[in-house]
Write an enzyme that holds these catalytic residues in place. Structure first.
Site, PDB file in Angstrom:
ATOM      1  N   GLU A 120       0.876  -1.171   0.000  1.00  0.00           N
ATOM      2  CA  GLU A 120       0.000   0.000   0.000  1.00  0.00           C
ATOM      3  C   GLU A 120       0.911   1.217   0.000  1.00  0.00           C
ATOM      4  OE1 GLU A 120      -2.107   0.810   3.710  1.00  0.00           O
ATOM      5  OE2 GLU A 120      -3.896   1.362   2.568  1.00  0.00           O
ATOM      6  N   GLU A 211      -7.816  11.294   2.487  1.00  0.00           N
ATOM      7  CA  GLU A 211      -7.983  10.320   3.562  1.00  0.00           C
ATOM      8  C   GLU A 211      -8.064  11.054   4.891  1.00  0.00           C
ATOM      9  OE1 GLU A 211      -5.347   6.955   3.639  1.00  0.00           O
ATOM     10  OE2 GLU A 211      -5.687   6.566   5.771  1.00  0.00           O
TER      11      GLU A 211
END
Ligand SMILES: *[C@@H]1O[C@H](CO)[C@@H](O)[C@H](O)[C@H]1NC(C)=O
Ligand SMILES: *[C@@H]1O[C@H](CO)[C@@H](O)[C@H](O)[C@H]1NC(C)=O
Length: 229
Positions: A120, A211
């Site tokens: 990620e 985010e």
């Protein structure tokens, strides 16, 4: 994933962690599968992703033309990731513009995944507070015509991923001078990571994400409007 049967093969607005979501996630809501206009499909794959967990108000929506908006106000344990981009990800000059007004933990970042190995990754452009959930290991820095970024890695153990609950490595490029808008040449970061011994796998998707997450003591809130071209 029943919803996807309505979408063309070209237009996948996927759930990054959705199918194999661990039961420990208190909720998994607000997935959107919104098809972008045709010109966007061919130009950039038209990929949009929106994922949330836990409590809070997380409102994101795709506006078409590579644009999305978010507004959020998180509660303890809550977080979200949303954005438009590309599937598959990979080497590309990603141009983006817009506004990002955030309080608390979170990022405005080019965000993606690879498989084999499962990685990620984040190229962080702006933030209010960086509050790593796991310790970050510094791997150096690199400077090129787009700016200076510091490199880090971290390990997540039994966390949500595009392959369900897994243990995997995160790669981070963190811009030393925050910005909202510009060009991110992803291949330059991949090259810098490779030189630092940070090896990616096969590209899955990448998005220019907003985010926000609660880290136990700090709660996220804010709004963003971002267009990726
Ligand atoms: C949340 O982040 C802040 C800022 O990095 C840090 O001081 C605090 O210890 C973090 N809280 C938890 C529970 O990790
Ligand atoms: C980048 O790395 C060099 C060499 O280790 C170091 O001297 C410099 O302070 C670093 N710069 C940043 C912005 O981290």
């Amino acid at each position: 994933m029943v919803t996807f049967s309505f979408l063309s093969a070209l237009v996948l607005a996927a759930l990054p962690y959705g199918l194999a979501a661990p039961s420990s996630l208190t909720s998994l809501i607000n997935h959107e599968t919104v098809a972008p206009p045709t010109h966007l499909e061919s130009r950039q794959g038209g990929y949009y992703s929106f994922w949330t967990e836990g409590g809070g108000s997380f409102k994101c929506s795709q506006q078409g033309g590579g644009k999305y908006t978010c507004s959020w106000s998180g509660q303890k344990g809550g977080g979200f990731v949303a954005g438009t981009g590309f599937k598959p990800g990979g080497s590309r000059a990603v141009k983006y513009s817009g506004t990002y007004d955030a309080k608390g933990p979170g990022y405005l970042a080019l965000y993606g995944w690879t498989r084999n190995p499962l990685i990620e990754y984040y190229i962080i452009e702006s933030y209010d507070i960086i509050a790593p959930g796991e310790p970050w290991t510094k791997k150096g820095n690199f400077t090129f015509e787009e700016g200076t970024y510091e490199l880090y890695t971290s390990q997540r153990v039994n966390k949500p991923s595009i392959e369900g609950t897994r243990t995997f490595t995160q790669f981070w490029s963190v811009r030393t001078e925050k910005r909202v808008g510009g060009t991110i040449t992803t291949g330059k970061h991949y090259d810098a990571w490779s030189k630092a011994g940070m090896k990616l796998g096969n590209h899955d998707y990448m998005i220019l994400c907003t985010e926000g997450f609660a880290n136990g003591t700090l709660l996220p809130s804010g709004s963003s409007t971002i267009t990726v071209s």
